[in-house]
Design a protein around this motif. Structure first.
Motif, PDB file in Angstrom:
ATOM      1  N   THR A 149       1.060  -1.065   0.140  1.00 55.04           N
ATOM      2  CA  THR A 149      -0.015  -0.143  -0.032  1.00 55.04           C
ATOM      3  C   THR A 149       0.822   1.221  -0.091  1.00 55.04           C
ATOM      4  OG1 THR A 149      -0.278   0.077   2.381  1.00 55.04           O
ATOM      5  CG2 THR A 149      -1.905  -1.239   1.236  1.00 55.04           C
ATOM      6  N   SER A 150       0.869   2.047  -0.953  1.00 57.99           N
ATOM      7  CA  SER A 150       1.600   3.080  -1.221  1.00 57.99           C
ATOM      8  C   SER A 150       1.138   4.612  -1.268  1.00 57.99           C
ATOM      9  CB  SER A 150       2.439   3.047  -2.444  1.00 57.99           C
ATOM     10  OG  SER A 150       3.381   4.080  -2.829  1.00 57.99           O
ATOM     11  N   VAL A 151       1.220   5.191  -0.404  1.00 54.02           N
ATOM     12  CA  VAL A 151       0.599   6.740  -0.159  1.00 54.02           C
ATOM     13  C   VAL A 151       1.757   7.568  -0.490  1.00 54.02           C
ATOM     14  CG1 VAL A 151      -0.667   8.174   0.947  1.00 54.02           C
ATOM     15  CG2 VAL A 151      -0.815   5.792   1.491  1.00 54.02           C
ATOM     16  N   LEU A 179      -0.594   7.316 -12.409  1.00 53.69           N
ATOM     17  CA  LEU A 179      -0.773   6.425 -13.576  1.00 53.69           C
ATOM     18  C   LEU A 179       0.196   5.742 -14.123  1.00 53.69           C
ATOM     19  CD1 LEU A 179      -2.947   5.191 -15.765  1.00 53.69           C
ATOM     20  CD2 LEU A 179      -2.648   6.999 -17.123  1.00 53.69           C
ATOM     21  N   ASP A 180       1.387   6.483 -14.466  1.00 49.93           N
ATOM     22  CA  ASP A 180       2.690   5.799 -14.568  1.00 49.93           C
ATOM     23  C   ASP A 180       3.011   4.658 -13.684  1.00 49.93           C
ATOM     24  OD1 ASP A 180       5.626   5.932 -15.918  1.00 49.93           O
ATOM     25  OD2 ASP A 180       5.918   6.748 -13.690  1.00 49.93           O
ATOM     26  N   LEU A 196      -6.143   1.880  -7.693  1.00 47.91           N
ATOM     27  CA  LEU A 196      -5.699   3.116  -6.882  1.00 47.91           C
ATOM     28  C   LEU A 196      -7.198   3.475  -5.953  1.00 47.91           C
ATOM     29  CD1 LEU A 196      -3.584   5.230  -6.971  1.00 47.91           C
ATOM     30  CD2 LEU A 196      -4.819   6.264  -8.514  1.00 47.91           C
ATOM     31  N   VAL A 197      -6.922   3.902  -4.910  1.00 50.08           N
ATOM     32  CA  VAL A 197      -8.134   4.274  -3.711  1.00 50.08           C
ATOM     33  C   VAL A 197      -7.787   5.250  -3.385  1.00 50.08           C
ATOM     34  CG1 VAL A 197      -9.143   3.497  -1.813  1.00 50.08           C
ATOM     35  CG2 VAL A 197      -7.647   1.685  -3.175  1.00 50.08           C
ATOM     36  N   PRO A 198      -8.804   6.345  -3.515  1.00 50.92           N
ATOM     37  CA  PRO A 198      -8.939   7.686  -2.845  1.00 50.92           C
ATOM     38  C   PRO A 198      -9.590   7.562  -1.363  1.00 50.92           C
ATOM     39  CG  PRO A 198     -10.830   7.192  -4.054  1.00 50.92           C
ATOM     40  CD  PRO A 198     -10.076   5.948  -4.415  1.00 50.92           C
ATOM     41  N   LEU A 199      -8.687   6.745  -0.662  1.00 55.12           N
ATOM     42  CA  LEU A 199      -8.653   6.193   0.763  1.00 55.12           C
ATOM     43  C   LEU A 199      -9.088   7.439   1.680  1.00 55.12           C
ATOM     44  CD1 LEU A 199      -8.863   3.528   2.380  1.00 55.12           C
ATOM     45  CD2 LEU A 199      -6.547   4.298   2.936  1.00 55.12           C
ATOM     46  N   PHE A 200      -8.240   8.579   1.571  1.00 60.09           N
ATOM     47  CA  PHE A 200      -8.696   9.607   2.712  1.00 60.09           C
ATOM     48  C   PHE A 200      -9.267  10.744   2.219  1.00 60.09           C
ATOM     49  CE2 PHE A 200      -3.939   8.600   3.314  1.00 60.09           C
ATOM     50  CZ  PHE A 200      -4.198   7.281   4.277  1.00 60.09           C
ATOM     51  N   ASP A 201      -9.983  11.353   3.189  1.00 62.03           N
ATOM     52  CA  ASP A 201     -11.102  12.357   2.858  1.00 62.03           C
ATOM     53  C   ASP A 201     -10.096  13.681   2.283  1.00 62.03           C
ATOM     54  OD1 ASP A 201     -12.392  14.897   2.907  1.00 62.03           O
ATOM     55  OD2 ASP A 201     -13.837  14.061   4.145  1.00 62.03           O
ATOM     56  N   LEU A 237      -1.926   3.699  -3.578  1.00 66.01           N
ATOM     57  CA  LEU A 237      -1.702   2.571  -4.536  1.00 66.01           C
ATOM     58  C   LEU A 237      -1.752   1.297  -3.997  1.00 66.01           C
ATOM     59  CD1 LEU A 237      -1.494   2.000  -7.686  1.00 66.01           C
ATOM     60  CD2 LEU A 237       1.002   2.340  -7.337  1.00 66.01           C
ATOM     61  N   VAL A 238      -2.724   0.306  -4.372  1.00 66.66           N
ATOM     62  CA  VAL A 238      -2.451  -1.159  -3.800  1.00 66.66           C
ATOM     63  C   VAL A 238      -2.503  -2.228  -4.745  1.00 66.66           C
ATOM     64  CG1 VAL A 238      -3.957  -2.573  -2.150  1.00 66.66           C
ATOM     65  CG2 VAL A 238      -4.674  -0.281  -2.349  1.00 66.66           C
TER      66      VAL A 238
END
Length: 585
Positions: free
Chosen positions: A377-379, A548-549, A563-568, A578-579
């Protein structure tokens, strides 16, 4: 071979059905669009007057833009979710197309089920009862943790746990762990075995101390409940490592770093609960190939060069919230022959919460190449610190001295943070300047709030652009000189602002300022705000291309990602995660 991330049920992965062909096609559209508007994304707002930026806009744009109020700028330009746009005049088609294309190409920044929020609230629902404490996070995990970070560690922690459950892997390596807030939640809250790596030994020492405080609080609660004071294995202490992660070293060196530090004892459970004996033992540990570990809650030190890891996100001008923990190179020396056997190393999930610059790309490469990393999981954050072929040493990049590499492990070929994928690297116009990447770190939602509130903070860009003209008049050789933030600048008259700013570039505070020029430029504040908003509209587009790259890079390596817009995003501007999981078999 694809992998279904089926356990991630409470997040919206809008890229789940995004085929490889669609990814590549979107990349082409992004590079084409951004190339067309490079003059906007590469411009510096402080040069608004010196470079006459307003005149670089089409005259048809100027006519309609200069009449907009601040709330209209927010509603008609920046807010992608606004469906009730009411135009005060007829806009040119080119301007409408610019706005529509920017919104269409950028990844959505909010999950659909979170777009409904309490009126006038800028914080998630979990903070409605108490503005500083999440109602969804246990009180022992809120101590020393600001609301933004509470929101992040809870949501990311649950996602990491879901990946661990799906892979059957109980171990996590948290890189760029800072003060250990995420690490503690993963370890004590979710029962995972966690190794945390952080470059700043001061932060590592703080993390260890906070671990001890949490353990003490748990023991106190257990004693009140007449329970055993010994912590169960599921609440075992995390292991902290002070050290650098080398972006130029292969994955074997990364594993050797973990092993040399003695962070993982294969075949045995992580020790649970506090231990004075273990505390004393940790103080006796010497250097191990340049890295020292701090098991449980002992102190830790490192021969790595420490740096300020508590950088604030560039878009949060008035916030002291920690953005990232920058972890940079560490090298292992004198590795014993038995340590070179890496096959027995246990599998783990890799995570990094706001890993700065190239650290995020380094972790993705380790995920792809290292057989022991099952998921990631990469932020990301601080895109301006990413290395590129055009700018291999961007401002702010910390490059420590380079000692010899691990014996038997050659340096990997020169790899940059952007682009990672072969596809994007081959696209005409894929290059992203330092300024474009810095702009991608700005918080669109925060600026929208300022516009709608017609905040006095909006005048700061105009002030700095005005000051730049007087600096250039006196010193033509000074271009975009750094003038640190002037406290409460928006509340000062410009003359007082100038008196404070001029000495910071070596000019006298009483430098003569033509009152008529000052007044004329102040009247153009609205134009400054409009121009900045046009450039800000491109920020999510640039971020989309960068992320995206990375997805295309993983796809080229045979790994599907989402790709997750996980946080508000109103609360945590760098909110994408990125998962990815390795294919089975």
């Amino acid at each position: 071979m694809s992998v279904e991330l089926s356990t991630v049920q409470d997040v919206e992965m809008f890229t789940a059905s995004f085929s490889a062909e669609q990814q590549r096609e979107l990349a082409k559209r992004l590079t084409t669009f951004l190339s067309q508007y490079k003059h906007l994304s590469d411009s510096y707002i402080i040069e608004f007057f010196t470079e006459d930026l307003w005149q670089t806009l089409p005259s048809s744009w100027q006519a309609v833009l200069q009449e907009l109020s601040y709330p209209q700028i927010a509603d008609l330009f920046l807010d992608a979710t606004n469906e009730d746009r009411r135009y005060p005049s007829v806009w040119p088609l080119s301007l409408l197309a610019f706005r529509a294309t920017a919104h269409a190409l950028a990844f959505p920044r909010e999950c659909r089920h979170e777009q409904v929020r309490v009126a006038s609230s800028t914080k998630p629902e979990e903070f409605q009862e108490n503005q500083s404490q999440s109602s969804l996070l246990g009180h022992i995990f809120r101590k020393h943790v600001k609301p933004k970070k509470q929101h992040e560690i809870r949501k990311l922690g649950m996602l990491v746990k879901q990946l661990c459950d799906q892979t059957g892997c109980n171990r996590v390596v948290d890189v760029g762990s800072g003060q250990g807030h995420l690490t503690r939640f993963l370890s004590f809250g979710l029962g995972l075995s966690v190794t945390a790596i952080e470059a700043d030994h001061t932060l590592v020492t703080m993390a260890s101390r906070f671990d001890g405080q949490l353990i003490w609080a748990l023991e106190k609660e257990n004693q009140k409940k007449n329970c055993s004071s010994r912590l169960p294995v599921s609440q075992s202490s995390p292991r902290h490592v002070a050290g650098w992660v080398n972006p130029k070293a292969p994955w074997e060196a990364f594993i050797m770093q973990l092993r040399a530090a003695g962070c993982v004892s294969e075949g045995s459970s992580t020790p649970s609960g506090p231990s004075k004996k273990r505390l004393r033992g940790s103080k006796r540990q010497g250097r191990s190939h340049g890295v020292q570990t701090s098991p449980s809650h002992g102190s830790a030190h490192s021969n790595a060069h420490s740096q300020d890891s508590n950088k604030t996100e560039s878009e949060e001008e008035s916030s002291n919230e920690t953005c990232c923990s920058c972890v940079q190179p560490v090298y292992q020396e004198d590795v014993s022959p038995e340590d070179n056997s890496l096959q027995s190393y246990p599998d783990f999930v890799l995570t990094g919460l706001h890993a700065c610059g190239d650290l995020s790309t380094t972790l993705l490469r380790h995920f792809v190449n290292c057989p022991h990393v099952r998921g990631i999981t990469s932020v990301a954050c601080c895109y301006m610190k990413i290395t590129t072929k055009e700018n291999p040493s961007p401002p702010g990049l910390v490059v420590p001295p380079v000692p010899p590499l691990t014996p038997g492990h050659e340096s990997v070929p020169s790899e940059f943070g952007y682009p990672m994928s072969s596809w994007v690297r081959g696209l005409p116009g894929h290059q992203l300047s330092y300024k474009a990447r810095e702009g991608a770190c700005h918080a669109v939602e925060d600026y929208i709030r300022r516009l709608r509130e017609e905040s006095e903070l909006l005048r700061t860009h105009c002030y700095r652009a005005m000051l730049e003209t007087f600096i250039r008049d006196a010193r033509p050789d000074l271009r975009r000189a750094g003038i640190q933030t002037i406290k409460k600048a928006h509340l000062l008259p410009f003359t007082e602002y100038a008196c404070l700013g001029l000495p910071r570039v070596g000019l006298p505070p009483d430098l003569a300022l033509d009152p008529e020029r000052v007044e004329a430029m102040l009247k153009q504040q609205g134009r400054v705000v409009v121009y900045f908003s046009l450039a800000l509209l491109l920020a999510p587009v640039v971020e989309t291309l960068v992320l995206l790259d990375r997805m295309i890079y993983l796809q080229e390596k045979g790994v599907d990602s989402q790709l997750v817009p996980l946080f508000d995003p109103n609360f945590s501007p760098r909110n994408f995660v990125l998962v990815a999981l390795k294919p089975c078999g």
